[in-house]
Write a protein that holds these residues in place. Structure first.
Motif, PDB file in Angstrom:
ATOM      1  N   ASN A  50      17.058  86.300  58.368  1.00 51.24           N
ATOM      2  CA  ASN A  50      17.182  87.375  59.357  1.00 51.24           C
ATOM      3  C   ASN A  50      18.167  88.455  58.931  1.00 51.24           C
ATOM      4  O   ASN A  50      18.438  89.390  59.680  1.00 51.24           O
ATOM      5  N   GLY A  51      18.744  88.319  57.730  1.00 49.60           N
ATOM      6  CA  GLY A  51      19.670  89.313  57.215  1.00 49.60           C
ATOM      7  C   GLY A  51      21.133  88.982  57.402  1.00 49.60           C
ATOM      8  O   GLY A  51      22.000  89.710  56.902  1.00 49.60           O
ATOM      9  N   ASP A  52      21.445  87.904  58.115  1.00 45.01           N
ATOM     10  CA  ASP A  52      22.848  87.529  58.296  1.00 45.01           C
ATOM     11  C   ASP A  52      23.464  87.150  56.954  1.00 45.01           C
ATOM     12  O   ASP A  52      22.875  86.390  56.173  1.00 45.01           O
ATOM     13  N   LEU A  53      24.643  87.673  56.696  1.00 47.93           N
ATOM     14  CA  LEU A  53      25.335  87.391  55.441  1.00 47.93           C
ATOM     15  C   LEU A  53      25.894  85.971  55.472  1.00 47.93           C
ATOM     16  O   LEU A  53      26.654  85.604  56.376  1.00 47.93           O
ATOM     17  N   LEU A  54      25.512  85.166  54.487  1.00 51.02           N
ATOM     18  CA  LEU A  54      25.972  83.782  54.411  1.00 51.02           C
ATOM     19  C   LEU A  54      27.134  83.624  53.435  1.00 51.02           C
ATOM     20  O   LEU A  54      28.020  82.796  53.651  1.00 51.02           O
ATOM     21  N   ASN A  55      27.119  84.402  52.382  1.00 54.38           N
ATOM     22  CA  ASN A  55      28.162  84.292  51.370  1.00 54.38           C
ATOM     23  C   ASN A  55      28.178  85.573  50.554  1.00 54.38           C
ATOM     24  O   ASN A  55      27.128  86.204  50.355  1.00 54.38           O
ATOM     25  N   SER A  56      29.350  85.970  50.079  1.00 51.14           N
ATOM     26  CA  SER A  56      29.438  87.151  49.223  1.00 51.14           C
ATOM     27  C   SER A  56      30.738  87.127  48.444  1.00 51.14           C
ATOM     28  O   SER A  56      31.696  86.446  48.822  1.00 51.14           O
ATOM     29  N   LEU A  57      30.755  87.885  47.369  1.00 52.46           N
ATOM     30  CA  LEU A  57      31.953  87.964  46.533  1.00 52.46           C
ATOM     31  C   LEU A  57      33.050  88.816  47.155  1.00 52.46           C
ATOM     32  O   LEU A  57      34.136  88.908  46.595  1.00 52.46           O
ATOM     33  N   SER A  58      32.767  89.429  48.286  1.00 53.10           N
ATOM     34  CA  SER A  58      33.775  90.286  48.906  1.00 53.10           C
ATOM     35  C   SER A  58      34.951  89.483  49.437  1.00 53.10           C
ATOM     36  O   SER A  58      36.014  90.054  49.698  1.00 53.10           O
TER      37      SER A  58
END
Length: 235
Positions: A43-51
């Motif tokens: 659905n586009g929810d961010l699960l993980n990122s390098l930020s």
């Protein structure tokens, strides 16, 4: 596959764990062109990122890298347009792909953001002259990275540009001599040699522009040498 993920619930839970943040961070060490990596739910929810960790609550469903990757009609690999990061962050263009379970259920998306400035610096070293430049375009004429000084050119389509017309008419790899002012580069010489060629395995092409300083200066020097030798022989 290693995690045995079969459902979106499993995917969202496992991909949101700290160990996947650590894994992404470790993978990009020594790969300076990668400025960002993200994993998003269906659905586009961010699960993980390098930020950073913990992952901020955000939804990227409106980003081109996400909605094109999630389109069943899209190819396996998506190359999204260059965009500016939040709070005037660096320009990046994303490569993304959708992730599916063995059952065929769409689980989410993974994307990697490449820093346009990294490529710009590399291109400037290759061009070696103020009246020459290199640019990386998406196959539809979207500018992804360039050695030109004006970075506001990024993220725009140049479907009427000479390199794009060359690619569209089967002139990839051919050298074309062109003239006239080039408004995007004040240091541009009156005549230039342009070559455009596809990037193997990616929906992109590179345009190389060589100015007069690279091909006329050696020609003039050679002519001076010939004239000098002729004058000496005449005497």
């Amino acid at each position: 596959g290693d995690e045995g993920i079969q459902t979106t619930e499993q995917f969202n839970k496992v991909m949101g764990e700290r160990r996947f943040f650590d894994a992404m961070r470790d993978r990009v060490v020594g790969v300076p062109q990668i400025g960002m990596a993200v994993i998003a739910a269906a659905n586009g929810d961010l699960l993980n990122s390098l930020s950073g960790w913990p992952t901020i609550a955000a939804n990227i469903a409106g980003r081109e890298a996400f909605h094109r990757a999630m389109d069943p009609a899209s190819p396996r690999l998506i190359l999204a347009a260059s965009v500016r990061g939040l709070n005037d962050g660096p320009w990046r263009f994303f490569m993304s792909r959708r992730l599916t379970a063995r059952s065929g259920e769409v689980l989410g998306m993974i994307g990697v953001g490449l820093d346009a400035e990294y490529f710009a610096t590399f291109f400037r070293r290759l061009s070696g002259a103020p009246d020459g430049w290199l640019s990386l375009f998406r196959s539809d004429g979207m500018l992804l990275a360039t050695s030109l000084p004006d970075q506001t050119l990024l993220g725009k389509r140049y479907a009427d540009s000479l390199p794009h017309r060359m690619m569209a008419t089967g002139q990839a790899g051919k050298a074309v001599l062109t003239g006239g002012a080039f408004r995007y580069n004040p240091a541009s010489s009156p005549t230039r040699i342009v070559v455009a060629t596809a990037v193997d395995g990616f929906p992109a092409y590179v345009a190389v522009v060589t100015g007069e300083s690279a091909f006329l200066a050696p020609w003039r020097n050679r002519n001076y040498l010939i004239v000098g030798i002729a004058a000496l022989l005449t005497l």
